[in-house]
Design a protein around this motif. Structure first.
Motif, PDB file in Angstrom:
ATOM      1  N   HIS A  10      -2.372   5.679  -2.755  1.00 48.59           N
ATOM      2  CA  HIS A  10      -3.040   6.771  -2.036  1.00 48.59           C
ATOM      3  C   HIS A  10      -4.538   6.816  -2.331  1.00 48.59           C
ATOM      4  CE1 HIS A  10       0.652   8.265  -0.421  1.00 48.59           C
ATOM      5  NE2 HIS A  10       1.187   8.493  -1.625  1.00 48.59           N
ATOM      6  N   ALA A  11      -4.941   6.414  -3.523  1.00 46.54           N
ATOM      7  CA  ALA A  11      -6.375   6.421  -3.847  1.00 46.54           C
ATOM      8  C   ALA A  11      -7.147   5.444  -2.967  1.00 46.54           C
ATOM      9  CB  ALA A  11      -6.571   6.073  -5.319  1.00 46.54           C
ATOM     10  N   VAL A  12      -6.546   4.311  -2.661  1.00 46.15           N
ATOM     11  CA  VAL A  12      -7.215   3.332  -1.804  1.00 46.15           C
ATOM     12  C   VAL A  12      -7.306   3.840  -0.372  1.00 46.15           C
ATOM     13  CG1 VAL A  12      -6.998   1.012  -0.826  1.00 46.15           C
ATOM     14  CG2 VAL A  12      -6.597   1.377  -3.257  1.00 46.15           C
ATOM     15  N   ARG A  13      -6.280   4.559   0.088  1.00 50.50           N
ATOM     16  CA  ARG A  13      -6.237   4.992   1.490  1.00 50.50           C
ATOM     17  C   ARG A  13      -6.912   6.340   1.746  1.00 50.50           C
ATOM     18  NH1 ARG A  13      -2.649   1.564   0.350  1.00 50.50           N
ATOM     19  NH2 ARG A  13      -1.629   0.208   1.885  1.00 50.50           N
ATOM     20  N   PRO A  67     -10.192   7.454   1.299  1.00 56.80           N
ATOM     21  CA  PRO A  67     -11.468   7.460   2.039  1.00 56.80           C
ATOM     22  C   PRO A  67     -11.422   6.755   3.387  1.00 56.80           C
ATOM     23  CG  PRO A  67     -11.560   5.847   0.276  1.00 56.80           C
ATOM     24  CD  PRO A  67     -10.236   6.539   0.146  1.00 56.80           C
ATOM     25  N   CYS A  68     -10.562   5.732   3.511  1.00 59.92           N
ATOM     26  CA  CYS A  68     -10.612   4.910   4.722  1.00 59.92           C
ATOM     27  C   CYS A  68      -9.498   5.209   5.721  1.00 59.92           C
ATOM     28  CB  CYS A  68     -10.588   3.422   4.354  1.00 59.92           C
ATOM     29  SG  CYS A  68      -9.167   2.931   3.357  1.00 59.92           S
ATOM     30  N   VAL A  69      -8.468   5.969   5.331  1.00 59.26           N
ATOM     31  CA  VAL A  69      -7.364   6.262   6.239  1.00 59.26           C
ATOM     32  C   VAL A  69      -7.158   7.765   6.381  1.00 59.26           C
ATOM     33  CG1 VAL A  69      -4.900   5.952   6.684  1.00 59.26           C
ATOM     34  CG2 VAL A  69      -6.224   4.073   5.705  1.00 59.26           C
ATOM     35  N   TYR A  70      -6.978   8.451   5.265  1.00 57.70           N
ATOM     36  CA  TYR A  70      -6.628   9.868   5.335  1.00 57.70           C
ATOM     37  C   TYR A  70      -7.796  10.737   5.817  1.00 57.70           C
ATOM     38  CZ  TYR A  70      -2.677   8.256   2.523  1.00 57.70           C
ATOM     39  OH  TYR A  70      -1.573   7.577   2.060  1.00 57.70           O
ATOM     40  N   THR A  71      -9.018  10.479   5.344  1.00 58.24           N
ATOM     41  CA  THR A  71     -10.177  11.296   5.752  1.00 58.24           C
ATOM     42  C   THR A  71     -10.450  11.190   7.253  1.00 58.24           C
ATOM     43  OG1 THR A  71     -11.149  11.104   3.541  1.00 58.24           O
ATOM     44  CG2 THR A  71     -12.631  11.720   5.350  1.00 58.24           C
ATOM     45  N   PRO A  72     -10.511   9.992   7.855  1.00 55.56           N
ATOM     46  CA  PRO A  72     -10.686   9.935   9.322  1.00 55.56           C
ATOM     47  C   PRO A  72      -9.575  10.655  10.090  1.00 55.56           C
ATOM     48  CG  PRO A  72     -11.144   7.799   8.343  1.00 55.56           C
ATOM     49  CD  PRO A  72     -10.569   8.651   7.260  1.00 55.56           C
ATOM     50  N   LYS A  73      -8.345  10.590   9.571  1.00 56.86           N
ATOM     51  CA  LYS A  73      -7.258  11.308  10.245  1.00 56.86           C
ATOM     52  C   LYS A  73      -7.482  12.811  10.198  1.00 56.86           C
ATOM     53  CE  LYS A  73      -3.341   8.099   9.795  1.00 56.86           C
ATOM     54  NZ  LYS A  73      -1.971   7.946   9.248  1.00 56.86           N
ATOM     55  N   LEU A  74      -7.916  13.334   9.050  1.00 58.83           N
ATOM     56  CA  LEU A  74      -8.163  14.768   8.935  1.00 58.83           C
ATOM     57  C   LEU A  74      -9.275  15.218   9.878  1.00 58.83           C
ATOM     58  CD1 LEU A  74      -7.914  15.215   5.056  1.00 58.83           C
ATOM     59  CD2 LEU A  74      -6.313  16.071   6.763  1.00 58.83           C
ATOM     60  N   LEU A  75     -10.360  14.425   9.973  1.00 54.31           N
ATOM     61  CA  LEU A  75     -11.465  14.783  10.867  1.00 54.31           C
ATOM     62  C   LEU A  75     -11.018  14.741  12.326  1.00 54.31           C
ATOM     63  CD1 LEU A  75     -14.393  12.858   9.109  1.00 54.31           C
ATOM     64  CD2 LEU A  75     -13.925  15.321   9.062  1.00 54.31           C
ATOM     65  N   ALA A  76     -10.156  13.811  12.662  1.00 52.16           N
ATOM     66  CA  ALA A  76      -9.702  13.698  14.051  1.00 52.16           C
ATOM     67  C   ALA A  76      -8.724  14.813  14.418  1.00 52.16           C
ATOM     68  CB  ALA A  76      -9.055  12.333  14.273  1.00 52.16           C
ATOM     69  N   ALA A 126       4.175   5.658  -0.099  1.00 54.78           N
ATOM     70  CA  ALA A 126       3.781   4.542  -0.964  1.00 54.78           C
ATOM     71  C   ALA A 126       4.891   3.507  -1.066  1.00 54.78           C
ATOM     72  CB  ALA A 126       3.423   5.060  -2.355  1.00 54.78           C
ATOM     73  N   GLN A 127       6.136   3.947  -0.995  1.00 55.29           N
ATOM     74  CA  GLN A 127       7.270   3.045  -1.058  1.00 55.29           C
ATOM     75  C   GLN A 127       8.319   3.508  -0.062  1.00 55.29           C
ATOM     76  OE1 GLN A 127       8.663   2.926  -5.080  1.00 55.29           O
ATOM     77  NE2 GLN A 127       6.938   1.748  -5.837  1.00 55.29           N
ATOM     78  N   VAL A 128       9.034   2.553   0.488  1.00 50.90           N
ATOM     79  CA  VAL A 128      10.098   2.886   1.433  1.00 50.90           C
ATOM     80  C   VAL A 128      11.279   3.430   0.645  1.00 50.90           C
ATOM     81  CG1 VAL A 128      11.652   1.995   3.182  1.00 50.90           C
ATOM     82  CG2 VAL A 128       9.324   1.111   3.014  1.00 50.90           C
ATOM     83  N   HIS A 156       6.008   2.949 -11.471  1.00 56.65           N
ATOM     84  CA  HIS A 156       6.200   3.563 -10.160  1.00 56.65           C
ATOM     85  C   HIS A 156       5.042   4.492  -9.814  1.00 56.65           C
ATOM     86  CE1 HIS A 156       8.290   5.446  -6.787  1.00 56.65           C
ATOM     87  NE2 HIS A 156       7.952   6.616  -7.303  1.00 56.65           N
ATOM     88  N   TYR A 157       4.731   5.424 -10.709  1.00 61.68           N
ATOM     89  CA  TYR A 157       3.730   6.437 -10.363  1.00 61.68           C
ATOM     90  C   TYR A 157       2.313   5.878 -10.388  1.00 61.68           C
ATOM     91  CZ  TYR A 157       7.470   9.825 -10.468  1.00 61.68           C
ATOM     92  OH  TYR A 157       8.626  10.505 -10.191  1.00 61.68           O
ATOM     93  N   SER A 158       2.057   4.875 -11.190  1.00 65.49           N
ATOM     94  CA  SER A 158       0.745   4.228 -11.120  1.00 65.49           C
ATOM     95  C   SER A 158       0.572   3.521  -9.778  1.00 65.49           C
ATOM     96  CB  SER A 158       0.591   3.231 -12.272  1.00 65.49           C
ATOM     97  OG  SER A 158       1.581   2.216 -12.193  1.00 65.49           O
ATOM     98  N   THR A 159       1.650   2.938  -9.264  1.00 67.52           N
ATOM     99  CA  THR A 159       1.590   2.315  -7.939  1.00 67.52           C
ATOM    100  C   THR A 159       1.346   3.361  -6.854  1.00 67.52           C
ATOM    101  OG1 THR A 159       3.096   0.571  -8.669  1.00 67.52           O
ATOM    102  CG2 THR A 159       2.843   0.872  -6.297  1.00 67.52           C
ATOM    103  N   VAL A 160       2.018   4.509  -6.954  1.00 70.26           N
ATOM    104  CA  VAL A 160       1.850   5.572  -5.958  1.00 70.26           C
ATOM    105  C   VAL A 160       0.415   6.101  -5.963  1.00 70.26           C
ATOM    106  CG1 VAL A 160       2.551   7.908  -5.335  1.00 70.26           C
ATOM    107  CG2 VAL A 160       4.275   6.223  -5.990  1.00 70.26           C
ATOM    108  N   VAL A 161      -0.115   6.368  -7.166  1.00 65.01           N
ATOM    109  CA  VAL A 161      -1.487   6.889  -7.259  1.00 65.01           C
ATOM    110  C   VAL A 161      -2.485   5.876  -6.718  1.00 65.01           C
ATOM    111  CG1 VAL A 161      -3.283   7.610  -8.872  1.00 65.01           C
ATOM    112  CG2 VAL A 161      -0.941   8.435  -9.167  1.00 65.01           C
TER     113      VAL A 161
END
Length: 744
Positions: free
Chosen positions: A125-128, A130-139, A244-246, A117-122
């Protein structure tokens, strides 16, 4: 018509509003006064009745009882005995640690789940990042800076006190307004100084970092500031970080919710409600609730209202499980799962990691709805498996057969009526095996099944005789033991007969009745001497699988079926009233079924999975075990089966009958058949007396040939009447067969 005289009733006096007495009450004596001479003893005068009831002897049950005593038994202050007191407290004592901490299997499962479970969660979020969370923070950071500066400005100007001051103005209260104004001026002055000092300190710190701090610290500071401003500026309806999971729906359970559910299910009345003998608490991944229903309500009533109870609890019916409490007929134990536990796969079978299995002991078959291991045992019983197609019926039955295969001292007989690939790998270990009902390569699988069952029936009868003749110190109470079953000289190993899609064989136009009779006999009699039968079917009705066979199975396992009536057919009559209804299982519940009769307990089993590759791996290991132990026999060892052509028995019997022999004893025919074809009939000749006649009768019965009493002579010339056949019957059947072949 005769006249009926009537008596005129006097008219009722008119009622008046006065209370004036219009009649007098005359006293009547209790005894009629008589005059004259006294009567003789035993004589009673006319009009006078007198009886005396003696009450000199008191009833034995009335000792110590007097009028006005309470009928309730006296309340005892202490329990009858110390042992009962301790037993009651043992039952009420809660467990210190949950099962997932105490049981090694559950600890391992929880540990594996946590890592997975926790390896899937990490990773998610690790994949998202640089490409999802960082642009959201800058915006969102400019909006966050505006919100922060606005909040500071409102705090410095004491904006929160403005409504109070406006209220004083509207009330035209000059004194209150002046008081609030002076308070506001003092606050603004102090907060302005604090804001100014804070701004200067922040500016100096920023310049210092920019000039003197290393680049990594500067980048970390900028990232921290941007992250804070981005979080502050994120919209409330659009979270910054994705899940990460519903998550499943979970709520805290209370007594009010449980009472509401029973009211909705109409299990309570206006003056009667439920009671809670123990507190509501967590039990694994769900809640455990024990309630006492109103007087007159039973566990069966709760089972009937199960769907309405689930609706009242606002959960799916597959999340509600009912257990019967033996201490009271109205006490019910509910386990309310946080989510549907039956949709969670049980995982791969532990047999993949097992080197061998002792079939005399329980082996892992699956887990229950709470994840507790379910151990299966096929000793001394027969098992019926039923389900609609593609629900995991074959895989569930195959797991049991795989466990038997890993015990090299267990003999396997496997027949698959639908000729699917699911059982093909068992050719490596099975003593007798067949697929389908269509003859191939000169072998009729149905004839092969009949021969295997007749061979097994003769073995069962022989086992009963031999076990009863063994000394008591070797065979206590005439029962099979592990030591006896593993003795190669005795040749009485544990045997598992598996017939998948049994309805295909039972509906065979020629051999169906014979197969039915043999299976009924084996399912009823054979388990007591170590021969277990497991039949599975997707058509458990009386036409495809008659009740005379179903009723011989002590254990039942039903996966999803079409209706509760079919569930009752598989699990046995009355199962629905006990809360067992396999029609409630969903299509997504693969490999999940209701087990009854294998032990004292019954309930849900999520069977372990063993796919085709897993089965091949296990059976390869099982064959190696049997080769090392020298227990590889029958078809797996390449031995010639006792069946060649479907109707070869007719040709062989006709060949051993002499032209001048009109009638021949069955024993004589079997001996001659063994001389003609030892490979096919050698085992028949090894039987004794009546067993020989039964074997020949079962083989000839599908062709309409009966064995009756016939006259003959022994080798010594003595005449006797024994079971036998008539040569003319054989000739007629062979002639009719040859005509049909010629017509084709």
């Amino acid at each position: 018509m005769s006249d009926i005289d009537t008596i005129d009733q006097p008219d009722e006096p008119e009622r008046t509003g006065t209370n004036e007495e219009t009649a007098a009450v005359l006293p009547f004596p209790t005894r009629k006064k008589t005059q004259g001479e006294p009567t003789a003893p035993g004589e009673v005068k006319p009009g006078e009745w007198e009886a005396e009831i003696p009450d000199d002897t008191a009833d034995q049950d009335d000792d110590g009882v007097s009028e006005g005593d309470p009928v309730d038994p006296p309340r005892q202050k202490y329990p009858p005995s110390v042992s009962e007191w301790m037993e009651a407290h043992d039952k009420a004592r809660p467990t210190v640690l949950p099962d997932w901490v105490k049981l090694p299997d559950q600890r391992t499962a929880v540990r594996k789940w946590a890592v997975r479970h926790y390896s899937t969660v990490v990773g998610y979020h690790a994949v998202r990042l640089p490409c999802v969370y960082t642009p959201k923070l800058l915006a969102y950071s400019p909006r966050g800076a505006w919100r922060w500066s606005t909040a500071v400005g409102r705090w410095v100007s004491d904006a929160e006190g403005l409504p109070v001051r406006l209220a004083a103005v509207r009330a035209e209260d000059a004194g209150e307004y002046l008081k609030l104004s002076r308070q506001r001026d003092a606050r603004v002055k102090l907060r302005g100084i604090i804001a100014t000092v804070g701004g200067i300190v922040g500016l100096v710190a920023a310049l210092t970092l920019y000039v003197m701090a290393p680049s990594w610290l500067l980048l970390l500071s900028v990232a921290t500031l941007t992250t804070g401003l981005g979080i502050a500026g994120a919209p409330a309806d659009r979270p910054l970080i994705d899940r990460a999971q519903v998550t499943f729906r979970k709520r805290k359970l209370s007594s009010d919710i449980v009472i509401r559910a029973h009211d909705a299910a109409k299990l309570t009345g206006k003056d009667q409600s439920i009671s809670f003998p123990r507190p509501i608490g967590r039990d694994g991944d769900g809640w455990r609730v024990v309630v006492d229903l109103p007087y007159g309500k039973t566990f069966e009533d709760a089972v009937s209202a199960r769907t309405r109870l689930a609706s009242g609890l606002d959960i799916a019916p597959t999340q509600l499980f009912l257990d019967k409490d033996e201490t009271s007929g109205r006490r019910v134990s509910y386990w309310i799962a946080d989510r549907d536990p039956l949709a969670v796969p049980a995982g791969r079978t532990p047999l993949l990691g097992a080197t061998r299995v002792d079939f005399w002991k329980p082996f892992p078959w699956g887990v229950d709805e709470r994840g507790n291991p379910v151990m299966a045992s096929m000793l001394w019983l027969s098992l019926l498996v039923g389900a609609v197609p593609r629900q995991g019926k074959t895989f569930s039955a195959r797991t049991i057969a795989l466990a038997a295969a890993l015990d090299p001292h267990v003999r396997l007989i496997v027949f698959d009526g639908k000729a699917s690939p699911d059982w093909r790998a068992f050719t490596k270990v099975a003593h007798r095996i067949g697929f389908g009902i269509v003859p191939r390569n000169g072998v009729d699988p149905v004839e092969h099944l009949v021969a295997a069952l007749m061979e097994l029936k003769a073995d069962v009868e022989d086992r009963y005789h031999r076990l009863s003749e063994l000394p008591l110190h070797i065979c206590p109470e005439g029962k099979l033991t592990p030591e006896l079953s593993r003795d190669k000289k005795l040749s009485m190993p544990l045997t598992l007969v598996v017939v998948d899609e049994v309805q295909e064989y039972l509906q065979h136009p020629v051999h169906g009745k014979t197969v039915l009779e043999l299976l009924v006999y084996l399912a009823r009699v054979a388990p007591a001497v170590g021969v277990s039968v497991m039949n599975s079917t997707q058509k458990p009705d009386d036409t495809a699988c008659p009740s005379v066979l179903r009723d011989q199975h002590q254990a039942r396992f039903s996966l999803r079926v079409g209706s509760w009536q079919v569930s009752d057919v598989v699990l046995g009559a009355g199962s629905y009233s006990e809360g067992l209804d396999a029609s409630r299982l969903l299509k997504s519940h693969k490999g999940v079924g209701l087990l009854k009769g294998m032990s004292d307990d019954f309930g849900i089993v999520r069977t372990y999975l063993a796919d085709g590759r897993d089965a091949d791996t296990v059976l390869t290991r099982a064959r190696a075990l049997r080769e090392d132990e020298g227990t590889l026999t029958g078809d797996a060892a390449g031995e010639v089966a006792a069946v060649h052509n479907g109707d070869a028995i007719l040709t062989d019997v006709a060949a051993v009958l002499g032209r001048k022999e009109d009638k021949v004893w069955s024993e004589t025919v079997v001996d001659r058949l063994a001389e003609l074809n030892p490979d096919a009939y050698g085992e028949w000749a090894a039987l004794e007396g009546r067993a020989k006649a039964d074997q020949l009768a079962a083989a000839l019965k599908p062709y309409g040939i009966k064995t009756d009493q016939v006259w003959g002579k022994t080798d010594s010339g003595k005449g006797a009447n024994r079971r036998g056949i008539e040569r003319q019957h054989i000739i007629d059947v062979v002639t009719e067969r040859n005509k049909k072949r010629a017509a084709k």
